[in-house]
Design an enzyme around this catalytic site. Structure first.
Site, PDB file in Angstrom:
ATOM      1  N   ASN A   9      51.326  56.947  19.949  1.00  0.00           N
ATOM      2  CA  ASN A   9      52.234  56.559  18.856  1.00  0.00           C
ATOM      3  C   ASN A   9      52.095  55.073  18.780  1.00  0.00           C
ATOM      4  OD1 ASN A   9      54.411  55.732  17.063  1.00  0.00           O
ATOM      5  ND2 ASN A   9      55.912  56.392  18.442  1.00  0.00           N
ATOM      6  N   LYS A  11      53.214  53.014  16.902  1.00  0.00           N
ATOM      7  CA  LYS A  11      54.514  52.436  16.456  1.00  0.00           C
ATOM      8  C   LYS A  11      54.026  51.356  14.984  1.00  0.00           C
ATOM      9  CE  LYS A  11      56.963  53.503  20.406  1.00  0.00           C
ATOM     10  NZ  LYS A  11      57.943  53.110  21.532  1.00  0.00           N
ATOM     11  N   HIS A  93      61.901  60.185  16.116  1.00  0.00           N
ATOM     12  CA  HIS A  93      61.816  59.150  17.391  1.00  0.00           C
ATOM     13  C   HIS A  93      63.172  58.463  17.396  1.00  0.00           C
ATOM     14  CE1 HIS A  93      60.256  56.027  19.710  1.00  0.00           C
ATOM     15  NE2 HIS A  93      59.261  56.732  20.050  1.00  0.00           N
ATOM     16  N   GLU A  95      63.743  55.570  18.226  1.00  0.00           N
ATOM     17  CA  GLU A  95      63.808  54.188  17.249  1.00  0.00           C
ATOM     18  C   GLU A  95      64.250  54.395  15.866  1.00  0.00           C
ATOM     19  OE1 GLU A  95      59.694  52.920  18.311  1.00  0.00           O
ATOM     20  OE2 GLU A  95      60.573  52.650  20.442  1.00  0.00           O
ATOM     21  N   GLU A 164      61.626  62.275  25.362  1.00  0.00           N
ATOM     22  CA  GLU A 164      61.589  60.912  25.662  1.00  0.00           C
ATOM     23  C   GLU A 164      62.775  60.082  25.776  1.00  0.00           C
ATOM     24  OE1 GLU A 164      57.682  59.132  23.303  1.00  0.00           O
ATOM     25  OE2 GLU A 164      59.542  58.942  21.915  1.00  0.00           O
ATOM     26  N   GLY A 170      59.462  51.961  26.673  1.00  0.00           N
ATOM     27  CA  GLY A 170      59.083  50.556  26.616  1.00  0.00           C
ATOM     28  C   GLY A 170      59.424  49.672  27.628  1.00  0.00           C
ATOM     29  N   SER A 209      56.993  55.174  28.929  1.00  0.00           N
ATOM     30  CA  SER A 209      56.245  54.568  29.861  1.00  0.00           C
ATOM     31  C   SER A 209      55.180  55.186  30.557  1.00  0.00           C
ATOM     32  CB  SER A 209      57.301  53.805  31.001  1.00  0.00           C
ATOM     33  OG  SER A 209      58.058  52.780  30.229  1.00  0.00           O
TER      34      SER A 209
HETATM   35  P1  13P Z   1      56.026  53.806  25.576  1.00  0.00           P
HETATM   36  O1  13P Z   1      54.986  54.431  26.059  1.00  0.00           O
HETATM   37  O2  13P Z   1      55.615  52.209  25.409  1.00  0.00           O
HETATM   38  O3  13P Z   1      57.199  53.517  26.761  1.00  0.00           O
HETATM   39  O4  13P Z   1      56.682  54.225  24.292  1.00  0.00           O
HETATM   40  C1  13P Z   1      56.851  55.493  24.456  1.00  0.00           C
HETATM   41  C2  13P Z   1      57.246  56.278  23.002  1.00  0.00           C
HETATM   42  O5  13P Z   1      58.223  55.834  22.434  1.00  0.00           O
HETATM   43  C3  13P Z   1      56.295  57.084  22.258  1.00  0.00           C
HETATM   44  O6  13P Z   1      56.766  57.511  21.280  1.00  0.00           O
END
Ligand code: 13P
Length: 249
Positions: A9, A11, A93, A95, A164, A170, A209
């Site tokens: 992803n 982002k 997601h 976010e 997640e 992150g 992560s």
């Molecule tokens: P990270 O791997 O940067 O923690 O992000 C995970 C994520 O949100 C994948 O959709």
């Protein structure tokens, strides 16, 4: 036997020049013993399609409108994603849930729109740190899944679920393999209440992560069928190292 899926992803990251290097690096060395996909920002779908169409790497988007078409400024429809050869689209997601106020009911409608258009939705669920500390993890995950299960009905076998935990995204803090496995098992058990057959084939990815050094232990758990990778999907070496951990797991 469920096939492992390692999905990136990206982002809101990338540029034409940087993507070109990344896509070339991934497609040149893509392993064949798992599925590999990248979910890119919508403006780069055409670039991903051109770079990956002759490779085994699949691509997708990060969100989709619940509507088919019409006066929805700024939205992107499932049929548009389909025209650019997408296999997957991420929906729900954390976010989007937190910054755009997306409810689980909206996420379910988006998942259904994706499925009816021939896209495979990667549906994200997961608890916040506050919810985990209050002992609410299971209840939160089950309540996020419920509208999806009732909306998609007979197409349940075609969804991908990504667990997640919000506190692991992150942050460099990852769930232990055992913590993740417990929630993945809960997800599969919850799906099995609607269809045992579907629950058996649905890929449940872990995200938060996941890195080359922890991927193997996470992927070794019986209900972890892959990863949804954020930061580590932006470097081809890291992304491919996670994919090769599938082999080692
Ligand atoms: P990270 O791997 O940067 O923690 O992000 C995970 C994520 O949100 C994948 O959709």
């Amino acid at each position: 036997m469920r096939r492992t899926l390692i999905a990136g992803n990206w982002k809101m990251n990338g540029s034409l020049a940087a993507n070109s290097v990344l896509l070339e690096g991934i497609s040149a060395a893509a392993p064949t013993d798992c599925d590999l996909a990248v979910c890119v920002p919508a403006p780069y779908l055409s670039q991903a399609q051109a770079a990956l169409c002759a490779s085994a790497v699949l691509w997708g988007a990060q969100d989709v409108s619940e509507h088919e078409s019409g006066a929805y400024t700024g939205e992107v429809s499932a049929s548009m994603l389909k025209e650019f050869g997408c296999t997957y689209v991420i929906v729900g997601h954390s976010e989007r849930r937190s910054y755009h106020g997306e409810s689980s009911e909206l996420v379910a409608r988006k998942a259904l729109r994706a499925l009816t258009t021939g896209l495979l939705p990667i549906i994200c669920v997961g608890e916040t740190l506050q919810e985990r500390e209050a002992g609410l993890t299971d209840a939160v995950v089950v309540s996020q899944l419920a509208p999806v299960i009732s909306a998609v009905g007979k197409q349940l076998a075609d969804v991908v679920i990504a667990y997640e935990p919000v506190w692991a995204i992150g942050t460099g803090k990852t769930a232990t393999p055992e913590m993740a496995q417990q929630v993945h098992n809960l997800i599969r058990t919850t799906l099995a209440k609607t269809s045992v057959d579907a629950a058996d084939v649905v890929q449940i990815l872990y995200g938060g992560s996941m890195k080359p050094d922890n991927a193997k232990d996470l992927l070794a758990m019986s209900d972890i069928d892959g990863g949804l990778i954020g930061g580590a999907s932006l470097k081809s070496a890291d992304f491919l190292a996670i994919a090769s951990a599938v082999h080692a797991a």
